[in-house]
Design an enzyme around this catalytic site. Structure first.
Site, PDB file in Angstrom:
ATOM      1  CB  SER A  21      -0.797   0.226   1.047  1.00 23.71           C
ATOM      2  OG  SER A  21      -1.536   0.643   1.264  1.00 23.71           O
ATOM      3  CG  ASN A  22       0.015   4.836  -1.438  1.00 22.02           C
ATOM      4  OD1 ASN A  22      -0.665   5.134  -0.496  1.00 22.02           O
ATOM      5  ND2 ASN A  22      -0.745   4.011  -2.444  1.00 22.02           N
ATOM      6  NE  ARG A  23       4.096   9.085   3.979  1.00 19.40           N
ATOM      7  CZ  ARG A  23       5.157   9.682   4.069  1.00 19.40           C
ATOM      8  NH1 ARG A  23       6.142   9.650   2.955  1.00 19.40           N
ATOM      9  NH2 ARG A  23       5.278  11.128   3.957  1.00 19.40           N
ATOM     10  CB  SER A  24      -2.660   7.901   0.053  1.00 18.31           C
ATOM     11  OG  SER A  24      -3.837   8.544   0.064  1.00 18.31           O
ATOM     12  CB  ALA A  88      -2.026   7.130  -4.002  1.00 18.61           C
TER      13      ALA A  88
END
Ligand code: C5P
Length: 218
Positions: A21-24, A88
């Protein structure tokens, strides 16, 4: 107007307990949804997993993977006047998802990743589309060049670019600073402000552009 807004990250499963995943944080997308509702518009908010309460008056669609987000957007886009793709979305996902938890055996392990489907690109290139398509470009370098390239490649009406290289603007932050790029090469900078204020300005820009497109069609 009727808005479709995507927000937050996606999660791409590796096995039953792990994902990429990512930091959004989803804050920008949720702020745009709130601002659109405050301005009297209807909103369908399609969101990946975040820690924010959805706006009360939005139609809320909760998704996890990029494929789920893709399906939800495809289902709802044609009912809308503007699709604002703020999420994102992961660019890559594991080629195969292990049905059981991967065991810790070797010193190293490789994961094969494949491209996810680009939802923005698909919407932008939809034949005879009746809705505005707005994309976001979160960049750490060459902001202007990358944003303009994306605007052209994905055939969007607007690209909202923000610099995510600093910690006090962009991802996870409560504030942002964006430049809006238009198809005709014009640009409009919105100076650093809380995401709620930026969102209000953006909704005004979407409204004006939608009005212009309608007048052109009449
Ligand atoms: O190419 P890049 O991922 O930087 O483009 C960002 C824009 O494209 C954002 O508006 C994002 O929501 C959208 N996007 C998408 N589907 C993907 C990847 C990005 O809709 N698979």
């Amino acid at each position: 107007m009727k808005f479709l807004i995507t927000a937050g990250p996606t999660r791409e499963p590796i096995d039953p307990v792990r994902y990429i995943s990512n930091r959004s944080s989803g804050k920008m997308g949720y702020a745009i949804a709130e601002a659109a509702l405050d301005a009297g518009h209807q909103v369908i908010l399609i969101s990946g997993p975040v820690n924010i309460e959805p706006p009360q008056n939005a139609k809320f669609v909760s998704v996890s993977t990029s494929d789920e987000m893709f399906d939800a957007v495809r289902r709802h886009a044609d009912k809308c006047d503007a699709c604002v793709l703020c999420a994102a979305v992961a660019d890559y996902k594991p080629a195969a998802v292990s049905p059981t938890k991967i065991k810790k055996r070797n010193e190293t392990i490789s994961l094969e990743l494949i491209r996810t489907r680009d939802i923005l690109d698909l919407l932008g290139h939809r034949q005879d589309r009746q809705f505005l398509v707005v994309g976001f470009a979160a960049e750490t370098n060459d902001l202007e060049q990358n944003a303009m390239q994306k605007l052209r490649d994905k055939n969007c009406d607007l690209m909202i670019a923000n610099d995510v290289s600093s910690t006090n603007s962009g991802m996870e932050s409560d504030a942002n600073e964006v430049t809006v790029f238009f198809k005709n090469g014009e640009r409009q900078k919105i100076s650093r402000a809380p995401k709620e204020i930026i969102a209000r300005e953006l909704v005004k820009i979407f409204q004006v552009l939608q009005q212009k497109c309608l007048t052109k069609k009449m």
